[in-house]
Write a protein that holds these residues in place. Structure first.
Motif, PDB file in Angstrom:
ATOM      1  N   ILE A 242      40.776  86.911  32.505  1.00 45.78           N
ATOM      2  CA  ILE A 242      41.714  87.972  32.157  1.00 45.78           C
ATOM      3  C   ILE A 242      41.968  87.946  30.651  1.00 45.78           C
ATOM      4  CG2 ILE A 242      44.138  88.660  32.387  1.00 45.78           C
ATOM      5  CD1 ILE A 242      43.885  88.057  35.344  1.00 45.78           C
ATOM      6  N   LEU A 243      41.786  89.097  30.018  1.00 45.75           N
ATOM      7  CA  LEU A 243      42.140  89.227  28.608  1.00 45.75           C
ATOM      8  C   LEU A 243      43.499  89.911  28.566  1.00 45.75           C
ATOM      9  CD1 LEU A 243      38.902  90.367  26.710  1.00 45.75           C
ATOM     10  CD2 LEU A 243      39.678  88.082  27.274  1.00 45.75           C
ATOM     11  N   GLU A 268      51.601  87.556  38.864  1.00 47.37           N
ATOM     12  CA  GLU A 268      51.997  86.534  39.825  1.00 47.37           C
ATOM     13  C   GLU A 268      52.533  87.182  41.098  1.00 47.37           C
ATOM     14  OE1 GLU A 268      53.681  82.117  38.976  1.00 47.37           O
ATOM     15  OE2 GLU A 268      54.204  83.763  37.646  1.00 47.37           O
ATOM     16  N   THR A 269      53.354  88.214  40.934  1.00 46.31           N
ATOM     17  CA  THR A 269      53.953  88.856  42.106  1.00 46.31           C
ATOM     18  C   THR A 269      52.886  89.512  42.960  1.00 46.31           C
ATOM     19  OG1 THR A 269      55.208  89.873  40.315  1.00 46.31           O
ATOM     20  CG2 THR A 269      56.208  89.872  42.500  1.00 46.31           C
ATOM     21  N   GLU A 276      45.434  81.788  38.633  1.00 47.02           N
ATOM     22  CA  GLU A 276      44.449  80.697  38.517  1.00 47.02           C
ATOM     23  C   GLU A 276      43.320  81.099  37.569  1.00 47.02           C
ATOM     24  OE1 GLU A 276      42.875  80.166  42.437  1.00 47.02           O
ATOM     25  OE2 GLU A 276      44.862  80.065  43.334  1.00 47.02           O
ATOM     26  N   ARG A 277      43.229  82.393  37.256  1.00 47.22           N
ATOM     27  CA  ARG A 277      42.145  82.846  36.398  1.00 47.22           C
ATOM     28  C   ARG A 277      42.394  82.383  34.972  1.00 47.22           C
ATOM     29  NH1 ARG A 277      41.631  84.727  40.962  1.00 47.22           N
ATOM     30  NH2 ARG A 277      40.909  86.770  41.586  1.00 47.22           N
ATOM     31  N   PRO A 278      41.339  81.982  34.270  1.00 48.07           N
ATOM     32  CA  PRO A 278      41.515  81.680  32.847  1.00 48.07           C
ATOM     33  C   PRO A 278      41.967  82.945  32.106  1.00 48.07           C
ATOM     34  CG  PRO A 278      39.217  81.375  33.537  1.00 48.07           C
ATOM     35  CD  PRO A 278      39.974  81.775  34.744  1.00 48.07           C
ATOM     36  N   GLN A 279      42.874  82.753  31.166  1.00 50.73           N
ATOM     37  CA  GLN A 279      43.422  83.900  30.460  1.00 50.73           C
ATOM     38  C   GLN A 279      43.299  83.692  28.951  1.00 50.73           C
ATOM     39  OE1 GLN A 279      47.777  85.328  30.203  1.00 50.73           O
ATOM     40  NE2 GLN A 279      47.171  85.860  32.291  1.00 50.73           N
ATOM     41  N   GLU A 343      32.854  82.468  40.718  1.00 49.67           N
ATOM     42  CA  GLU A 343      33.411  83.694  41.272  1.00 49.67           C
ATOM     43  C   GLU A 343      34.508  83.329  42.259  1.00 49.67           C
ATOM     44  OE1 GLU A 343      30.800  86.587  42.734  1.00 49.67           O
ATOM     45  OE2 GLU A 343      29.525  86.571  40.961  1.00 49.67           O
ATOM     46  N   PHE A 344      35.478  84.193  42.413  1.00 49.19           N
ATOM     47  CA  PHE A 344      36.558  83.933  43.359  1.00 49.19           C
ATOM     48  C   PHE A 344      36.268  84.699  44.640  1.00 49.19           C
ATOM     49  CE2 PHE A 344      38.234  83.291  39.192  1.00 49.19           C
ATOM     50  CZ  PHE A 344      39.101  82.233  39.312  1.00 49.19           C
ATOM     51  N   PRO A 345      36.115  84.008  45.766  1.00 45.89           N
ATOM     52  CA  PRO A 345      35.888  84.760  47.010  1.00 45.89           C
ATOM     53  C   PRO A 345      37.167  85.511  47.350  1.00 45.89           C
ATOM     54  CG  PRO A 345      36.203  82.443  47.486  1.00 45.89           C
ATOM     55  CD  PRO A 345      36.223  82.578  45.990  1.00 45.89           C
TER      56      PRO A 345
END
Length: 437
Positions: A242-243, A268-269, A276-279, A343-345
Protein backbone atom coordinates in the motif's frame (compact mmCIF):
# COMPACT_ATOMS: atom_id res chain seq x y z
CA UNK A 1 -15.39 5.27 -20.79
CA UNK A 2 -15.14 1.58 -20.07
CA UNK A 3 -17.24 0.70 -17.11
CA UNK A 4 -15.56 -1.06 -14.27
CA UNK A 5 -17.84 -3.84 -13.29
CA UNK A 6 -17.18 -5.86 -10.23
CA UNK A 7 -20.34 -7.86 -9.54
CA UNK A 8 -22.64 -9.79 -11.81
CA UNK A 9 -25.11 -12.67 -11.49
CA UNK A 10 -25.44 -15.26 -14.25
CA UNK A 11 -27.24 -18.55 -14.83
CA UNK A 12 -25.36 -21.69 -15.75
CA UNK A 13 -26.86 -24.98 -16.85
CA UNK A 14 -24.80 -28.07 -17.58
CA UNK A 15 -25.93 -30.48 -20.29
CA UNK A 16 -28.30 -33.34 -19.54
CA UNK A 17 -27.08 -36.86 -20.11
CA UNK A 18 -28.42 -38.59 -23.22
CA UNK A 19 -31.18 -41.18 -22.81
CA UNK A 20 -30.41 -44.88 -22.87
CA UNK A 21 -32.09 -46.95 -25.61
CA UNK A 22 -34.25 -50.05 -25.53
CA UNK A 23 -33.38 -52.09 -28.63
CA UNK A 24 -32.92 -55.71 -29.66
CA UNK A 25 -30.67 -57.33 -32.17
CA UNK A 26 -32.42 -58.22 -35.38
CA UNK A 27 -30.37 -61.06 -36.73
CA UNK A 28 -31.48 -63.69 -39.18
CA UNK A 29 -32.34 -66.97 -37.42
CA UNK A 30 -31.92 -65.38 -33.94
CA UNK A 31 -35.28 -64.67 -32.35
CA UNK A 32 -35.19 -61.38 -30.37
CA UNK A 33 -31.42 -61.61 -30.45
CA UNK A 34 -30.75 -60.14 -27.06
CA UNK A 35 -30.70 -56.53 -25.89
CA UNK A 36 -28.77 -54.05 -28.03
CA UNK A 37 -29.67 -50.62 -26.64
CA UNK A 38 -26.71 -48.26 -26.16
CA UNK A 39 -26.09 -45.81 -23.31
CA UNK A 40 -26.61 -42.08 -23.60
CA UNK A 41 -23.59 -39.76 -23.65
CA UNK A 42 -22.58 -37.51 -20.74
CA UNK A 43 -23.82 -33.91 -20.76
CA UNK A 44 -21.26 -31.11 -21.04
CA UNK A 45 -19.92 -29.28 -17.97
CA UNK A 46 -19.87 -25.52 -17.60
CA UNK A 47 -16.26 -24.59 -16.83
CA UNK A 48 -14.67 -21.27 -15.93
CA UNK A 49 -11.06 -20.66 -16.94
CA UNK A 50 -8.91 -17.67 -16.06
CA UNK A 51 -7.65 -15.56 -18.95
CA UNK A 52 -5.18 -12.93 -17.81
CA UNK A 53 -6.09 -10.75 -20.80
CA UNK A 54 -9.50 -9.94 -19.27
CA UNK A 55 -9.87 -7.06 -16.84
CA UNK A 56 -13.61 -6.70 -16.28
CA UNK A 57 -16.79 -8.75 -16.17
CA UNK A 58 -18.29 -6.67 -19.00
CA UNK A 59 -18.89 -9.74 -21.19
CA UNK A 60 -21.28 -11.07 -18.58
CA UNK A 61 -23.29 -7.86 -18.60
CA UNK A 62 -25.03 -8.74 -21.88
CA UNK A 63 -24.97 -12.50 -21.82
CA UNK A 64 -26.22 -13.97 -18.59
CA UNK A 65 -27.13 -17.48 -19.62
CA UNK A 66 -24.51 -20.12 -20.20
CA UNK A 67 -25.55 -23.61 -21.19
CA UNK A 68 -23.58 -26.70 -22.10
CA UNK A 69 -24.80 -29.16 -24.75
CA UNK A 70 -26.73 -32.30 -23.86
CA UNK A 71 -25.24 -35.75 -24.38
CA UNK A 72 -26.44 -37.74 -27.38
CA UNK A 73 -29.03 -40.46 -26.89
CA UNK A 74 -27.99 -44.10 -27.01
CA UNK A 75 -28.72 -45.97 -30.24
CA UNK A 76 -29.52 -49.48 -31.36
CA UNK A 77 -26.75 -52.00 -32.10
CA UNK A 78 -25.22 -51.09 -28.71
CA UNK A 79 -24.00 -47.77 -30.01
CA UNK A 80 -23.43 -45.30 -27.22
CA UNK A 81 -24.36 -41.65 -27.58
CA UNK A 82 -21.56 -39.13 -27.88
CA UNK A 83 -20.64 -37.14 -24.80
CA UNK A 84 -21.08 -33.39 -25.19
CA UNK A 85 -18.19 -30.94 -25.11
CA UNK A 86 -17.83 -28.59 -22.14
CA UNK A 87 -18.82 -24.95 -22.36
CA UNK A 88 -15.61 -23.17 -21.35
CA UNK A 89 -16.05 -19.55 -20.27
CA UNK A 90 -13.16 -17.12 -19.85
CA UNK A 91 -13.07 -14.99 -16.72
CA UNK A 92 -10.59 -12.35 -15.55
CA UNK A 93 -8.04 -13.19 -12.86
CA UNK A 94 -9.33 -12.30 -9.41
CA UNK A 95 -12.87 -13.53 -9.98
CA UNK A 96 -14.60 -14.96 -6.93
CA UNK A 97 -17.43 -17.34 -7.78
CA UNK A 98 -20.35 -17.89 -5.39
CA UNK A 99 -23.59 -19.80 -5.49
CA UNK A 100 -26.13 -16.98 -5.45
CA UNK A 101 -28.82 -18.72 -3.37
CA UNK A 102 -26.57 -19.85 -0.53
CA UNK A 103 -23.65 -17.42 -0.83
CA UNK A 104 -21.33 -20.43 -0.70
CA UNK A 105 -17.96 -19.77 -2.33
CA UNK A 106 -17.27 -22.19 -5.17
CA UNK A 107 -13.84 -20.91 -6.00
CA UNK A 108 -11.46 -18.04 -6.14
CA UNK A 109 -9.91 -17.88 -9.61
CA UNK A 110 -6.56 -16.17 -9.52
CA UNK A 111 -3.90 -17.63 -11.81
CA UNK A 112 -3.93 -17.74 -15.59
CA UNK A 113 -5.33 -21.07 -16.80
CA UNK A 114 -6.93 -21.95 -13.44
CA UNK A 115 -10.14 -23.96 -14.09
CA UNK A 116 -13.31 -24.42 -12.07
CA UNK A 117 -16.24 -26.68 -12.95
CA UNK A 118 -19.27 -24.60 -11.92
CA UNK A 119 -21.96 -27.02 -13.12
CA UNK A 120 -21.49 -30.72 -13.84
CA UNK A 121 -23.13 -32.38 -16.81
CA UNK A 122 -25.51 -35.28 -16.15
CA UNK A 123 -24.35 -38.83 -16.79
CA UNK A 124 -25.89 -40.67 -19.70
CA UNK A 125 -28.77 -43.07 -19.07
CA UNK A 126 -27.97 -46.78 -19.40
CA UNK A 127 -29.37 -48.71 -22.36
CA UNK A 128 -31.16 -52.04 -21.98
CA UNK A 129 -27.96 -54.04 -22.64
CA UNK A 130 -26.91 -53.01 -19.16
CA UNK A 131 -29.94 -54.50 -17.47
CA UNK A 132 -29.71 -58.02 -18.91
CA UNK A 133 -29.49 -60.77 -16.27
CA UNK A 134 -29.65 -64.53 -16.57
CA UNK A 135 -33.23 -64.32 -15.28
CA UNK A 136 -34.19 -61.55 -17.64
CA UNK A 137 -32.00 -61.83 -20.75
CA UNK A 138 -34.09 -59.40 -22.82
CA UNK A 139 -35.02 -56.51 -20.51
CA UNK A 140 -37.19 -53.66 -21.69
CA UNK A 141 -35.57 -51.20 -19.31
CA UNK A 142 -33.54 -48.13 -20.14
CA UNK A 143 -32.75 -45.03 -18.15
CA UNK A 144 -33.15 -41.46 -19.21
CA UNK A 145 -30.09 -39.25 -18.86
CA UNK A 146 -29.39 -37.53 -15.58
CA UNK A 147 -30.27 -33.82 -15.62
CA UNK A 148 -27.29 -31.43 -15.72
CA UNK A 149 -26.70 -29.19 -12.71
CA UNK A 150 -28.19 -25.73 -12.87
CA UNK A 151 -27.15 -22.81 -10.68
CA UNK A 152 -27.47 -19.11 -10.31
CA UNK A 153 -23.94 -17.86 -9.86
CA UNK A 154 -22.66 -14.58 -8.53
CA UNK A 155 -19.29 -13.39 -9.75
CA UNK A 156 -17.24 -10.72 -8.09
CA UNK A 157 -14.09 -9.22 -9.48
CA UNK A 158 -11.59 -7.53 -7.26
CA UNK A 159 -8.95 -5.46 -8.97
CA UNK A 160 -5.78 -7.47 -9.26
CA UNK A 161 -3.27 -4.76 -8.55
CA UNK A 162 0.04 -5.33 -6.83
CA UNK A 163 0.18 -1.84 -5.42
CA UNK A 164 -2.70 0.27 -4.16
CA UNK A 165 -2.65 4.03 -3.70
CA UNK A 166 -4.67 5.16 -0.70
CA UNK A 167 -5.22 8.57 0.81
CA UNK A 168 -7.78 11.32 1.12
CA UNK A 169 -9.37 12.73 -2.03
CA UNK A 170 -7.20 15.21 -3.94
CA UNK A 171 -3.87 14.30 -2.33
CA UNK A 172 -2.53 13.61 -5.82
CA UNK A 173 -3.03 9.86 -6.27
CA UNK A 174 -4.39 10.14 -9.81
CA UNK A 175 -1.62 12.53 -10.75
CA UNK A 176 1.01 10.14 -9.39
CA UNK A 177 -0.44 7.20 -11.31
CA UNK A 178 -0.60 9.17 -14.55
CA UNK A 179 3.03 10.24 -14.10
CA UNK A 180 4.51 6.80 -13.37
CA UNK A 181 2.37 4.64 -15.66
CA UNK A 182 0.64 4.54 -18.99
CA UNK A 183 -2.74 5.07 -17.35
CA UNK A 184 -4.31 8.44 -18.08
CA UNK A 185 -7.10 8.75 -15.55
CA UNK A 186 -9.38 11.78 -15.77
CA UNK A 187 -8.26 14.12 -13.03
CA UNK A 188 -10.33 16.90 -11.52
CA UNK A 189 -9.70 19.09 -8.51
CA UNK A 190 -12.66 17.95 -6.48
CA UNK A 191 -13.47 15.28 -3.91
CA UNK A 192 -14.64 11.85 -5.05
CA UNK A 193 -12.64 12.29 -8.22
CA UNK A 194 -11.83 8.68 -8.75
CA UNK A 195 -15.01 6.69 -8.67
CA UNK A 196 -13.53 3.57 -10.15
CA UNK A 197 -10.05 2.23 -9.55
CA UNK A 198 -7.74 3.21 -12.38
CA UNK A 199 -5.14 0.62 -13.22
CA UNK A 200 -1.72 1.36 -14.66
CA UNK A 201 1.26 -0.78 -15.63
CA UNK A 202 4.35 0.65 -14.03
CA UNK A 203 7.89 -0.07 -15.09
CA UNK A 204 10.87 0.75 -12.88
CA UNK A 205 14.12 2.12 -14.37
CA UNK A 206 15.70 -1.32 -13.94
CA UNK A 207 12.98 -3.06 -15.96
CA UNK A 208 10.76 -4.61 -13.27
CA UNK A 209 7.06 -4.05 -13.73
CA UNK A 210 3.91 -4.18 -11.62
CA UNK A 211 0.28 -3.07 -11.68
CA UNK A 212 -0.65 -0.04 -9.64
CA UNK A 213 -4.23 0.87 -8.80
CA UNK A 214 -5.40 4.29 -7.80
CA UNK A 215 -8.00 3.33 -5.20
CA UNK A 216 -10.87 5.76 -4.74
CA UNK A 217 -10.40 8.55 -2.25
CA UNK A 218 -11.36 7.17 1.11
CA UNK A 219 -13.06 9.48 3.49
CA UNK A 220 -13.59 8.80 7.14
CA UNK A 221 -16.55 6.52 7.57
CA UNK A 222 -16.24 4.87 4.17
CA UNK A 223 -15.75 1.53 5.87
CA UNK A 224 -19.17 1.97 7.48
CA UNK A 225 -20.63 2.54 4.05
CA UNK A 226 -20.73 6.35 4.19
CA UNK A 227 -19.29 8.23 1.25
CA UNK A 228 -17.99 5.86 -1.36
CA UNK A 229 -18.96 2.84 0.66
CA UNK A 230 -17.43 -0.56 0.93
CA UNK A 231 -17.68 -1.63 -2.68
CA UNK A 232 -14.62 0.51 -3.39
CA UNK A 233 -12.78 -0.56 -0.29
CA UNK A 234 -13.07 -4.11 -1.64
CA UNK A 235 -10.62 -3.24 -4.38
CA UNK A 236 -7.84 -2.78 -1.89
CA UNK A 237 -8.12 -6.30 -0.56
CA UNK A 238 -5.94 -7.86 -3.23
CA UNK A 239 -3.07 -5.39 -3.22
CA UNK A 240 0.22 -6.52 -1.74
CA UNK A 241 1.80 -3.15 -1.01
CA UNK A 242 0.00 0.00 0.00
CA UNK A 243 1.31 3.42 -0.96
CA UNK A 244 -0.14 5.88 1.50
CA UNK A 245 -0.21 9.23 -0.30
CA UNK A 246 -0.29 12.32 1.91
CA UNK A 247 -0.57 15.96 0.91
CA UNK A 248 2.41 17.34 2.83
CA UNK A 249 1.59 20.93 1.95
CA UNK A 250 -1.66 20.72 3.92
CA UNK A 251 -3.21 22.67 1.04
CA UNK A 252 -6.71 21.51 1.95
CA UNK A 253 -6.21 22.93 5.43
CA UNK A 254 -5.77 19.50 7.02
CA UNK A 255 -2.91 18.24 9.13
CA UNK A 256 -0.87 15.59 7.24
CA UNK A 257 -0.36 13.47 10.35
CA UNK A 258 -4.10 13.42 11.16
CA UNK A 259 -4.79 12.32 7.59
CA UNK A 260 -2.32 9.48 7.99
CA UNK A 261 -3.91 8.23 11.20
CA UNK A 262 -7.46 8.58 9.83
CA UNK A 263 -6.81 6.59 6.66
CA UNK A 264 -5.06 3.80 8.55
CA UNK A 265 -8.05 3.62 10.84
CA UNK A 266 -10.22 3.24 7.73
CA UNK A 267 -8.11 0.37 6.45
CA UNK A 268 -8.26 -1.28 9.83
CA UNK A 269 -12.03 -1.01 10.19
CA UNK A 270 -12.63 -2.45 6.75
CA UNK A 271 -10.45 -5.50 7.06
CA UNK A 272 -7.86 -5.98 9.75
CA UNK A 273 -5.63 -7.88 7.37
CA UNK A 274 -5.03 -4.73 5.34
CA UNK A 275 -2.78 -3.55 8.12
CA UNK A 276 -0.55 -6.59 7.56
CA UNK A 277 0.38 -5.20 4.15
CA UNK A 278 3.68 -3.36 3.91
CA UNK A 279 3.01 0.35 3.63
CA UNK A 280 5.12 3.12 2.17
CA UNK A 281 4.34 6.70 3.08
CA UNK A 282 4.43 9.02 0.07
CA UNK A 283 4.84 12.66 1.06
CA UNK A 284 3.45 14.37 -2.02
CA UNK A 285 3.23 18.02 -3.14
CA UNK A 286 6.73 18.72 -1.84
CA UNK A 287 6.96 21.53 -4.44
CA UNK A 288 4.36 23.54 -2.50
CA UNK A 289 5.21 26.15 0.14
CA UNK A 290 5.23 24.88 3.71
CA UNK A 291 5.71 21.24 2.71
CA UNK A 292 9.30 20.93 4.01
CA UNK A 293 8.35 22.14 7.51
CA UNK A 294 5.33 19.86 7.59
CA UNK A 295 7.48 16.90 6.60
CA UNK A 296 9.94 17.42 9.48
CA UNK A 297 7.04 17.67 11.92
CA UNK A 298 5.36 14.61 10.39
CA UNK A 299 8.49 12.46 10.72
CA UNK A 300 8.80 13.41 14.39
CA UNK A 301 5.23 12.31 15.09
CA UNK A 302 5.75 9.06 13.16
CA UNK A 303 8.86 8.31 15.20
CA UNK A 304 6.88 8.76 18.39
CA UNK A 305 4.12 6.52 17.02
CA UNK A 306 6.60 3.85 15.98
CA UNK A 307 7.79 3.37 19.52
CA UNK A 308 4.21 2.60 20.59
CA UNK A 309 2.70 0.67 17.72
CA UNK A 310 4.78 0.16 14.64
CA UNK A 311 7.92 -1.91 14.93
CA UNK A 312 8.96 -1.99 11.29
CA UNK A 313 10.77 0.86 9.62
CA UNK A 314 8.18 3.08 8.02
CA UNK A 315 9.67 4.44 4.86
CA UNK A 316 8.75 8.01 3.99
CA UNK A 317 9.40 9.14 0.41
CA UNK A 318 9.24 12.84 -0.36
CA UNK A 319 8.07 13.39 -3.93
CA UNK A 320 6.35 15.86 -6.16
CA UNK A 321 4.13 14.06 -8.63
CA UNK A 322 3.69 17.24 -10.68
CA UNK A 323 7.43 17.85 -11.20
CA UNK A 324 8.27 14.08 -11.17
CA UNK A 325 10.79 14.72 -8.41
CA UNK A 326 11.55 11.59 -6.32
CA UNK A 327 9.15 9.30 -8.19
CA UNK A 328 11.84 6.93 -9.55
CA UNK A 329 13.24 6.23 -6.06
CA UNK A 330 9.72 5.52 -4.88
CA UNK A 331 9.11 3.02 -7.71
CA UNK A 332 12.38 1.18 -7.07
CA UNK A 333 11.61 0.86 -3.37
CA UNK A 334 8.08 -0.36 -4.16
CA UNK A 335 9.39 -3.02 -6.55
CA UNK A 336 11.92 -4.15 -3.90
CA UNK A 337 9.13 -4.72 -1.38
CA UNK A 338 6.97 -6.51 -3.97
CA UNK A 339 9.81 -8.93 -4.64
CA UNK A 340 9.65 -10.18 -1.08
CA UNK A 341 5.92 -9.88 -0.35
CA UNK A 342 3.81 -12.99 -0.97
CA UNK A 343 0.29 -12.83 -2.38
CA UNK A 344 -2.51 -12.73 0.17
CA UNK A 345 -5.12 -15.44 -0.35
CA UNK A 346 -8.61 -14.02 -0.15
CA UNK A 347 -10.43 -17.04 1.17
CA UNK A 348 -8.99 -19.95 3.02
CA UNK A 349 -10.12 -22.63 0.62
CA UNK A 350 -9.25 -26.29 1.01
CA UNK A 351 -5.55 -26.30 0.39
CA UNK A 352 -5.27 -29.77 -1.09
CA UNK A 353 -7.89 -29.10 -3.73
CA UNK A 354 -7.18 -26.83 -6.61
CA UNK A 355 -10.80 -26.75 -7.57
CA UNK A 356 -13.64 -26.46 -5.15
CA UNK A 357 -16.73 -28.28 -6.26
CA UNK A 358 -20.03 -27.36 -4.78
CA UNK A 359 -21.99 -30.31 -3.47
CA UNK A 360 -25.66 -30.35 -2.58
CA UNK A 361 -26.34 -31.71 0.86
CA UNK A 362 -29.40 -33.82 0.13
CA UNK A 363 -32.30 -34.00 2.56
CA UNK A 364 -31.84 -36.88 4.95
CA UNK A 365 -34.41 -39.13 3.27
CA UNK A 366 -34.13 -37.65 -0.20
CA UNK A 367 -37.85 -36.91 -0.37
CA UNK A 368 -40.72 -35.04 1.24
CA UNK A 369 -44.42 -35.92 1.26
CA UNK A 370 -46.97 -33.13 1.48
CA UNK A 371 -50.69 -32.88 0.77
CA UNK A 372 -52.41 -30.35 -1.43
CA UNK A 373 -55.73 -28.76 -0.43
CA UNK A 374 -57.40 -30.94 -3.11
CA UNK A 375 -56.13 -34.01 -1.17
CA UNK A 376 -53.52 -34.91 -3.81
CA UNK A 377 -50.33 -36.36 -2.30
CA UNK A 378 -47.28 -34.42 -3.48
CA UNK A 379 -43.86 -36.07 -3.56
CA UNK A 380 -40.82 -33.84 -3.82
CA UNK A 381 -37.10 -33.81 -3.12
CA UNK A 382 -33.90 -33.75 -5.18
CA UNK A 383 -33.16 -37.44 -5.08
CA UNK A 384 -36.72 -38.47 -5.91
CA UNK A 385 -37.11 -35.94 -8.73
CA UNK A 386 -33.83 -37.06 -10.26
CA UNK A 387 -34.92 -40.72 -10.25
CA UNK A 388 -38.21 -39.62 -11.81
CA UNK A 389 -36.49 -37.66 -14.58
CA UNK A 390 -34.22 -40.62 -15.30
CA UNK A 391 -37.13 -43.03 -15.70
CA UNK A 392 -38.36 -43.81 -19.18
CA UNK A 393 -42.14 -44.22 -18.79
CA UNK A 394 -42.65 -45.71 -22.27
CA UNK A 395 -41.60 -49.12 -20.98
CA UNK A 396 -43.47 -50.98 -18.27
CA UNK A 397 -40.28 -52.53 -16.96
CA UNK A 398 -38.79 -49.08 -16.36
CA UNK A 399 -41.95 -47.96 -14.59
CA UNK A 400 -41.84 -51.05 -12.34
CA UNK A 401 -38.21 -50.29 -11.58
CA UNK A 402 -39.19 -46.75 -10.54
CA UNK A 403 -41.91 -48.15 -8.27
CA UNK A 404 -39.30 -50.46 -6.69
CA UNK A 405 -36.98 -47.50 -6.11
CA UNK A 406 -39.78 -45.61 -4.34
CA UNK A 407 -40.47 -48.66 -2.18
CA UNK A 408 -36.81 -48.97 -1.28
CA UNK A 409 -36.76 -45.31 -0.25
CA UNK A 410 -39.65 -46.07 2.11
CA UNK A 411 -42.14 -43.78 0.39
CA UNK A 412 -44.93 -46.37 0.01
CA UNK A 413 -44.76 -47.27 3.65
CA UNK A 414 -44.79 -43.68 4.87
CA UNK A 415 -47.77 -42.84 2.65
CA UNK A 416 -49.71 -45.81 4.00
CA UNK A 417 -48.92 -44.74 7.55
CA UNK A 418 -50.23 -41.30 6.71
CA UNK A 419 -53.47 -42.76 5.41
CA UNK A 420 -53.01 -43.02 1.65
CA UNK A 421 -55.64 -45.29 0.05
CA UNK A 422 -55.98 -47.16 -3.19
CA UNK A 423 -56.81 -44.74 -6.02
CA UNK A 424 -55.55 -41.59 -4.24
CA UNK A 425 -53.91 -39.11 -6.61
CA UNK A 426 -50.13 -38.73 -6.29
CA UNK A 427 -48.18 -35.94 -7.97
CA UNK A 428 -44.46 -35.71 -8.79
CA UNK A 429 -43.45 -32.46 -10.50
CA UNK A 430 -46.23 -32.00 -13.12
CA UNK A 431 -47.24 -35.65 -13.38
CA UNK A 432 -50.11 -37.35 -11.60
CA UNK A 433 -50.85 -41.04 -11.10
CA UNK A 434 -52.87 -43.23 -8.75
CA UNK A 435 -51.63 -44.75 -5.52
CA UNK A 436 -51.83 -48.56 -5.71
CA UNK A 437 -51.88 -50.66 -2.56
Amino acid sequence: MSMFLDQVTINVKAGNGGNGMVAFRREKFVPDGGPAGGDGGKGGDVVFIVDEGLRTLMDFRFNRHFKAEDGENGMSKNMHGRGAGDNVIKVPPGTTVKEAETGKILGDLVHHGHKLVVAKGGRGGRGNSRFATPRNPAPEIAENGEPGEEYKIEMELKVLADVGLVGFPSVGKSTLLSVVSAARPKIGAYHFTTLVPNLGMVQTPDGRSFVMADLPGLIEGASQGIGLGTQFLRHIERTRVILHVIDMSGSEGRDPYDDYVAINKELETHNLRLMERPQIIVANKMDMPGAEEHLIEFKEKIKALKKDEYEEDLQVFAISAITHKGTQNLLNATADILDVTPEFPLYELDQEEDTVMYKHTPEEKGYAITRDPDATWVLSGDKLEKLFKMTNFDHDASVLRFARQLRTMGIDEEMRERGAKDGDLVRILKYEFEFVE
